[in-house]
Design a protein around this motif. Structure first.
Motif, PDB file in Angstrom:
ATOM      1  N   VAL A   1      49.093  44.679  43.076  1.00  0.00           N
ATOM      2  CA  VAL A   1      49.031  45.751  42.097  1.00  0.00           C
ATOM      3  C   VAL A   1      47.959  45.460  41.043  1.00  0.00           C
ATOM      4  CG1 VAL A   1      50.347  46.948  40.322  1.00  0.00           C
ATOM      5  CG2 VAL A   1      51.443  46.363  42.458  1.00  0.00           C
ATOM      6  N   ILE A   2      47.939  44.241  40.540  1.00  0.00           N
ATOM      7  CA  ILE A   2      46.960  43.893  39.506  1.00  0.00           C
ATOM      8  C   ILE A   2      45.545  44.010  40.059  1.00  0.00           C
ATOM      9  CG2 ILE A   2      46.076  42.022  38.061  1.00  0.00           C
ATOM     10  CD1 ILE A   2      48.984  41.137  37.692  1.00  0.00           C
ATOM     11  N   ARG A   3      45.353  43.504  41.276  1.00  0.00           N
ATOM     12  CA  ARG A   3      44.028  43.598  41.898  1.00  0.00           C
ATOM     13  C   ARG A   3      43.600  45.058  42.040  1.00  0.00           C
ATOM     14  NH1 ARG A   3      42.063  38.937  43.648  1.00  0.00           N
ATOM     15  NH2 ARG A   3      43.499  37.242  44.049  1.00  0.00           N
ATOM     16  N   ASP A   4      44.539  45.929  42.433  1.00  0.00           N
ATOM     17  CA  ASP A   4      44.239  47.356  42.581  1.00  0.00           C
ATOM     18  C   ASP A   4      43.842  47.971  41.243  1.00  0.00           C
ATOM     19  OD1 ASP A   4      44.819  47.172  45.278  1.00  0.00           O
ATOM     20  OD2 ASP A   4      46.885  47.888  45.045  1.00  0.00           O
ATOM     21  N   ASN A   5      44.547  47.580  40.192  1.00  0.00           N
ATOM     22  CA  ASN A   5      44.214  48.094  38.859  1.00  0.00           C
ATOM     23  C   ASN A   5      42.797  47.698  38.452  1.00  0.00           C
ATOM     24  OD1 ASN A   5      46.777  49.189  38.667  1.00  0.00           O
ATOM     25  ND2 ASN A   5      47.572  47.551  37.364  1.00  0.00           N
ATOM     26  N   PHE A   6      42.426  46.441  38.715  1.00  0.00           N
ATOM     27  CA  PHE A   6      41.074  46.002  38.404  1.00  0.00           C
ATOM     28  C   PHE A   6      40.051  46.728  39.273  1.00  0.00           C
ATOM     29  CE2 PHE A   6      43.036  42.157  36.454  1.00  0.00           C
ATOM     30  CZ  PHE A   6      42.415  42.255  35.222  1.00  0.00           C
ATOM     31  N   LYS A   7      40.402  46.928  40.538  1.00  0.00           N
ATOM     32  CA  LYS A   7      39.501  47.629  41.466  1.00  0.00           C
ATOM     33  C   LYS A   7      39.207  49.044  40.964  1.00  0.00           C
ATOM     34  CE  LYS A   7      39.996  46.304  45.703  1.00  0.00           C
ATOM     35  NZ  LYS A   7      40.517  46.116  47.053  1.00  0.00           N
ATOM     36  N   GLU A   8      40.243  49.730  40.452  1.00  0.00           N
ATOM     37  CA  GLU A   8      40.057  51.078  39.902  1.00  0.00           C
ATOM     38  C   GLU A   8      39.099  51.070  38.710  1.00  0.00           C
ATOM     39  OE1 GLU A   8      43.726  53.085  38.991  1.00  0.00           O
ATOM     40  OE2 GLU A   8      44.536  52.673  40.999  1.00  0.00           O
ATOM     41  N   LEU A   9      39.107  49.971  37.979  1.00  0.00           N
ATOM     42  CA  LEU A   9      38.200  49.831  36.837  1.00  0.00           C
ATOM     43  C   LEU A   9      36.821  49.300  37.260  1.00  0.00           C
ATOM     44  CD1 LEU A   9      40.728  48.229  34.315  1.00  0.00           C
ATOM     45  CD2 LEU A   9      39.833  50.575  34.259  1.00  0.00           C
ATOM     46  N   LYS A  10      36.642  49.137  38.575  1.00  0.00           N
ATOM     47  CA  LYS A  10      35.404  48.610  39.150  1.00  0.00           C
ATOM     48  C   LYS A  10      35.101  47.187  38.674  1.00  0.00           C
ATOM     49  CE  LYS A  10      33.288  53.158  39.882  1.00  0.00           C
ATOM     50  NZ  LYS A  10      34.385  53.712  40.511  1.00  0.00           N
ATOM     51  N   ILE A  11      36.192  46.407  38.570  1.00  0.00           N
ATOM     52  CA  ILE A  11      36.080  44.991  38.193  1.00  0.00           C
ATOM     53  C   ILE A  11      36.528  44.161  39.385  1.00  0.00           C
ATOM     54  CG2 ILE A  11      36.954  43.161  36.689  1.00  0.00           C
ATOM     55  CD1 ILE A  11      37.440  45.377  34.567  1.00  0.00           C
ATOM     56  N   ASN A  12      35.632  43.272  39.840  1.00  0.00           N
ATOM     57  CA  ASN A  12      35.989  42.364  40.927  1.00  0.00           C
ATOM     58  C   ASN A  12      36.520  41.077  40.309  1.00  0.00           C
ATOM     59  OD1 ASN A  12      36.220  40.651  43.088  1.00  0.00           O
ATOM     60  ND2 ASN A  12      34.245  41.194  43.993  1.00  0.00           N
ATOM     61  N   ILE A  13      37.825  40.996  40.222  1.00  0.00           N
ATOM     62  CA  ILE A  13      38.469  39.870  39.546  1.00  0.00           C
ATOM     63  C   ILE A  13      38.117  38.532  40.199  1.00  0.00           C
ATOM     64  CG2 ILE A  13      40.655  39.940  40.811  1.00  0.00           C
ATOM     65  CD1 ILE A  13      40.337  39.458  37.030  1.00  0.00           C
ATOM     66  N   ASP A  14      37.821  38.547  41.489  1.00  0.00           N
ATOM     67  CA  ASP A  14      37.477  37.311  42.197  1.00  0.00           C
ATOM     68  C   ASP A  14      36.122  36.755  41.779  1.00  0.00           C
ATOM     69  OD1 ASP A  14      39.869  37.319  43.705  1.00  0.00           O
ATOM     70  OD2 ASP A  14      39.006  38.820  45.051  1.00  0.00           O
ATOM     71  N   LYS A  15      35.294  37.563  41.141  1.00  0.00           N
ATOM     72  CA  LYS A  15      33.963  37.121  40.713  1.00  0.00           C
ATOM     73  C   LYS A  15      33.944  36.598  39.278  1.00  0.00           C
ATOM     74  CE  LYS A  15      31.582  38.950  44.271  1.00  0.00           C
ATOM     75  NZ  LYS A  15      30.715  38.312  45.153  1.00  0.00           N
ATOM     76  N   ILE A  16      35.075  36.686  38.587  1.00  0.00           N
ATOM     77  CA  ILE A  16      35.116  36.229  37.204  1.00  0.00           C
ATOM     78  C   ILE A  16      35.433  34.736  37.186  1.00  0.00           C
ATOM     79  CG2 ILE A  16      36.248  36.473  34.968  1.00  0.00           C
ATOM     80  CD1 ILE A  16      36.821  39.386  35.719  1.00  0.00           C
ATOM     81  N   LYS A  17      34.547  33.992  36.556  1.00  0.00           N
ATOM     82  CA  LYS A  17      34.676  32.537  36.493  1.00  0.00           C
ATOM     83  C   LYS A  17      35.978  32.131  35.803  1.00  0.00           C
ATOM     84  CE  LYS A  17      32.284  28.546  34.646  1.00  0.00           C
ATOM     85  NZ  LYS A  17      31.305  28.088  33.690  1.00  0.00           N
ATOM     86  N   ASN A  18      36.653  31.156  36.374  1.00  0.00           N
ATOM     87  CA  ASN A  18      37.856  30.543  35.810  1.00  0.00           C
ATOM     88  C   ASN A  18      39.058  31.479  35.700  1.00  0.00           C
ATOM     89  OD1 ASN A  18      36.564  28.034  35.470  1.00  0.00           O
ATOM     90  ND2 ASN A  18      35.711  28.707  33.533  1.00  0.00           N
ATOM     91  N   VAL A  19      39.077  32.543  36.475  1.00  0.00           N
ATOM     92  CA  VAL A  19      40.213  33.455  36.485  1.00  0.00           C
ATOM     93  C   VAL A  19      40.805  33.470  37.882  1.00  0.00           C
ATOM     94  CG1 VAL A  19      40.955  35.859  36.265  1.00  0.00           C
ATOM     95  CG2 VAL A  19      39.325  34.908  34.636  1.00  0.00           C
ATOM     96  N   LYS A  20      42.107  33.344  37.950  1.00  0.00           N
ATOM     97  CA  LYS A  20      42.779  33.358  39.243  1.00  0.00           C
ATOM     98  C   LYS A  20      44.090  34.124  39.082  1.00  0.00           C
ATOM     99  CE  LYS A  20      42.739  29.770  42.095  1.00  0.00           C
ATOM    100  NZ  LYS A  20      43.048  28.489  42.725  1.00  0.00           N
ATOM    101  N   ILE A  21      44.313  35.084  39.954  1.00  0.00           N
ATOM    102  CA  ILE A  21      45.568  35.825  39.950  1.00  0.00           C
ATOM    103  C   ILE A  21      46.407  35.301  41.100  1.00  0.00           C
ATOM    104  CG2 ILE A  21      46.664  38.067  40.295  1.00  0.00           C
ATOM    105  CD1 ILE A  21      44.224  39.330  38.997  1.00  0.00           C
ATOM    106  N   ILE A  22      47.592  34.820  40.758  1.00  0.00           N
ATOM    107  CA  ILE A  22      48.503  34.314  41.772  1.00  0.00           C
ATOM    108  C   ILE A  22      49.877  34.931  41.548  1.00  0.00           C
ATOM    109  CG2 ILE A  22      47.288  32.181  42.322  1.00  0.00           C
ATOM    110  CD1 ILE A  22      48.849  30.743  40.261  1.00  0.00           C
ATOM    111  N   PRO A  23      50.616  35.153  42.629  1.00  0.00           N
ATOM    112  CA  PRO A  23      51.873  35.894  42.492  1.00  0.00           C
ATOM    113  C   PRO A  23      52.986  35.147  41.766  1.00  0.00           C
ATOM    114  CG  PRO A  23      51.553  35.183  44.754  1.00  0.00           C
ATOM    115  CD  PRO A  23      50.304  34.838  43.997  1.00  0.00           C
ATOM    116  N   TYR A  24      53.143  33.882  41.997  1.00  0.00           N
ATOM    117  CA  TYR A  24      54.199  33.111  41.356  1.00  0.00           C
ATOM    118  C   TYR A  24      53.774  31.660  41.337  1.00  0.00           C
ATOM    119  CZ  TYR A  24      58.700  31.280  39.978  1.00  0.00           C
ATOM    120  OH  TYR A  24      59.694  30.651  39.290  1.00  0.00           O
TER     121      TYR A  24
END
Length: 138
Positions: A1-24
């Motif tokens: 869900v979070i990745r989709d929200n960023f995608k809608e904002l045209k933000i590739n979260i995987d390209k942001i240095k030192n940021v990692k989204i993990i489920p738990y």
């Protein structure tokens, strides 16, 4: 869900240095130990864990209708200089980003906040528990 929200904002979260989204996070202590700064809610156990590992934090207390326990928890570390509080109603990208940048950019403040957090860590916990059990069993 979070990745989709960023995608809608045209933000590739995987390209942001030192940021990692993990489920738990199952290895919370390990993750806290490698972090420079922790941004999180402020439940009692979280406050305790952060003080034990000696990390600076930005707390976003979970609001409550009956009592603001998480805000009270966070204030313990904020008053000592170990943390900052951003209220849930005030959270937005700009405010959070500025708070993070202000702390991360000042290495001396980052280290001092961590030291102050660790100074609030509970001590002799095992002895306190042992003594309480001993008193109950008398």
């Amino acid at each position: 869900v979070i990745r989709d929200n960023f995608k809608e904002l045209k933000i590739n979260i995987d390209k942001i240095k030192n940021v990692k989204i993990i489920p738990y996070i199952y290895n919370m202590e390990e993750m806290m130990n490698i972090a420079d700064l922790i941004v999180c809610r402020s439940g009692a156990m979280t406050i305790t864990e952060i003080s034990i590992v000696g990390k600076p934090a930005i707390f976003v207390p979970l609001p409550s209708m009956s009592a603001n326990r998480q805000e009270d928890n966070a204030m313990v570390l904020e008053k000592s200089g170990a943390a900052k509080i951003v209220l849930n109603k005030d959270v937005c990208g700009e405010i959070l980003s500025k708070e993070i940048e202000d702390i991360i950019e000042n290495k001396m403040e980052l280290e001092e906040m961590g030291r102050l957090a660790n100074s609030k860590a509970p001590t002799e916990v095992e002895n306190k528990i042992y003594n309480e059990i001993k008193n109950i069993l008398k």
